[in-house]
Design a protein around this motif. Structure first.
Motif: not given
Length: 324
Positions: A125-127, A207, A226-227, A248, A250, A252
């Motif tokens: 996962s990445s914010p 991203n 964003s997380t 919230e 993420t 993914w």
């Protein structure tokens, strides 16, 4: 009657003989290379994640996991190919958040986004990072919200295209914050960033892998991630939920097989994926990109995937987003 009984006996015998053969084939899996498709061109974030996963997974399975790029139609081409592939575990998909956005954008998909796949595990996962250009003078989320409410004409934001993650994340933020923003879609991230650097568009929400390097170069100002918690790679950038309660989201990445893939194969792939994502080399490669390794059971990933489809479907509907 006798002939019917005889025919039935033959079918039962055939099924009885076939069962051990099928079990043997599944226990011997994988007996050859595995294709791992990704719906994007080489060099981008999704491709890099895919190649990182492929290398680590290959070590665990003792077979080559060969990455195949099949870009187009917001990753739908790759998804359709895998959904229609033989369900034997030798053709897999590295899916992204786009898989949960596309069902509400594209009404004529040639595959069922839920019934067409057997989820294996989430892998990373990445914010996303909300950024503004230096020229805009926007220095924080409260500053952005204030300027957005007062601006005439409305502030604009750039994205890689209608229905892209940058579009959906910003619309989700815009809705939660209750502010007006005008979308300026581009055909890809590069032209969007180029126009931002030229001062033509002040904002984007993309991203962290894309935006953080430009922040470090001093070209963009990082406003939020964003997380729920700060990203390890950018610990000083606050979560957006600090200013907009309830936000919230993420980006993914996860592994999918075609629906109908034997459970024994799915379980073997899941176990190998969990171990693969614990590989220090893989984790380090993801960390450097601003992503983190995340794994799950097939059941948990299925539940997560369905929830993401519902979540982003609601955003698409509320923003009345139409595909290009």
């Amino acid at each position: 009657m006798a002939s019917i009984l005889k025919g039935t006996s033959i079918l039962v015998l055939a099924a009885t003989l076939a069962a051990p053969c099928l079990a043997l084939a599944e226990s011997a899996y994988p007996a050859g290379p595995i294709r791992l498709l990704v719906g994007y061109t080489p060099g981008g974030a999704s491709d890099i994640v895919t190649r990182t996963v492929a290398a680590a997974l290959g070590k665990q399975l003792g077979q080559s996991v060969v990455v195949e790029n099949k870009p187009g139609a917001a990753s739908n081409i790759a998804s359709a190919f895998v959904a229609s592939s033989k369900p034997d575990g030798y053709t897999l998909l590295l899916g992204t958040i786009a898989m949960s956005i596309n069902p509400s954008l594209y009404k004529n998909l040639t595959f069922d986004p839920v019934k067409g796949f057997a989820p294996i595990s989430q892998v990373a996962s990445s914010p996303f990072m909300l950024v503004a250009t230096r020229q805009s003078g926007i220095t924080s989320v409260p500053d952005l919200i204030d300027k957005a409410r007062k601006a005439q004409p409305s502030l604009t934001y750039a994205s890689a295209g209608i229905g892209s993650g940058a579009n959906l994340f910003m619309e989700y933020f815009r809705s939660k914050a209750g502010i007006p923003l005008v979308h300026v879609p581009y055909k890809g991230t590069v032209p969007a960033v180029t126009d931002m650097l030229g001062g033509r568009v002040p904002l984007t929400f993309d991203n962290i892998m894309t935006n953080l390097p430009l922040v470090k170069e001093g070209k963009f100002v990082a406003l939020a991630v964003s997380t729920k918690t700060p990203a390890a790679i950018a610990p000083d950038v606050p979560p957006l939920s600090q200013f907009v309660p309830g936000f919230e989201a993420t980006a993914w990445f996860g592994l999918f097989a075609p629906a109908g893939t034997p459970r024994a194969v799915i379980d073997k792939l899941n176990a190998a994926t969990v171990k693969a994502m614990q590989d220090p080399q893989a984790r380090d490669a993801l960390d450097k990109m601003g992503a983190q390794a995340v794994t799950s059971t097939p059941a948990a990933f299925t539940t997560f995937y369905k929830a993401e489809i519902d979540k982003w479907g609601a955003v698409v509907k509320a923003a009345d987003i139409k595909p290009e």
